[in-house]
Design a protein around this motif. Structure first.
Motif, short mmCIF file in Angstrom:
data_model
loop_
_atom_site.label_atom_id
_atom_site.label_comp_id
_atom_site.label_asym_id
_atom_site.label_seq_id
_atom_site.Cartn_x
_atom_site.Cartn_y
_atom_site.Cartn_z
N PRO A 1 0.82 -1.22 0.00
CA PRO A 1 0.00 0.00 0.00
C PRO A 1 0.85 1.28 0.00
N ALA A 2 1.92 1.30 0.78
CA ALA A 2 2.78 2.48 0.83
C ALA A 2 3.45 2.72 -0.52
N ARG A 3 3.87 1.67 -1.17
CA ARG A 3 4.51 1.81 -2.47
C ARG A 3 3.52 2.30 -3.52
N VAL A 4 2.32 1.76 -3.50
CA VAL A 4 1.29 2.18 -4.47
C VAL A 4 0.94 3.65 -4.24
N THR A 5 0.70 4.03 -2.99
CA THR A 5 0.36 5.44 -2.71
C THR A 5 1.50 6.37 -3.09
N ASN A 6 2.73 5.95 -2.88
CA ASN A 6 3.86 6.80 -3.25
C ASN A 6 3.94 6.99 -4.77
N LEU A 7 3.73 5.92 -5.53
CA LEU A 7 3.75 6.05 -6.98
C LEU A 7 2.64 6.98 -7.47
#
Length: 163
Positions: A12-18
């Protein structure tokens, strides 16, 4: 097994960052190219400068990727990209004259900025390698040893002028 669990927790953190990176890039390009894209549209009658300015870099995001986000974040992301799509649709199919395109852009841009602010509040700003770490601190003056304090004070003794 532990490595796989860690990767799932980070998803989730990686998706939100992208998403935050993509949205920030779009907003920076819009600000930087705003005047020039209308000048080029007026002179060349080409929509390409406007469309490339609002192009998203992450066109391959799928439901499989976005399912990792909480519902509220999904809704906010959807809202931002819906406003962006409104702008894209207008730029692609408008037959308006350049001055009208610029006026319509101003209204659409205002809506996109509002959606972007909401996105930043919900997802947070993008994490980049060169991002500065913000630390809240109060400066504290180191305590001086008592001998230094005595030396630092001016003497109160007065000498008489007639010596």
């Amino acid at each position: 097994m532990a490595r796989r669990k860690k990767q799932q927790d980070e998803t989730p953190a990686r998706v939100t960052n992208l998403i935050a990176l993509d949205a920030a890039l779009i907003m920076r390009r819009l600000e930087a190219r705003r005047d020039e894209m209308f000048t080029l549209f007026s002179r060349l009658r080409s929509r390409e400068p406007m469309l490339t300015t609002i192009a998203t870099r992450f066109t391959s995001a799928t439901f499989h990727d976005l399912v990792h986000l909480p519902e509220k974040e999904q809704a906010v992301v959807h809202g931002f990209y819906e406003r962006l799509d409104e702008m894209r649709w207008y730029f692609t199919y408008t037959e308006d004259m350049p001055s009208t395109v610029q006026q319509t852009f101003t209204a659409l841009h205002r809506r996109l900025e509002e959606a972007y602010r909401h996105l930043l509040v919900t997802l947070g700003p993008p994490v980049t390698p060169d991002a500065a770490v913000v630390v809240e601190a109060e400066p504290v003056r180191p305590a001086q040893p008592s001998s230094e304090v005595a030396l630092a004070r001016p003497s109160r003794k007065r000498t008489s002028p007639a010596a």
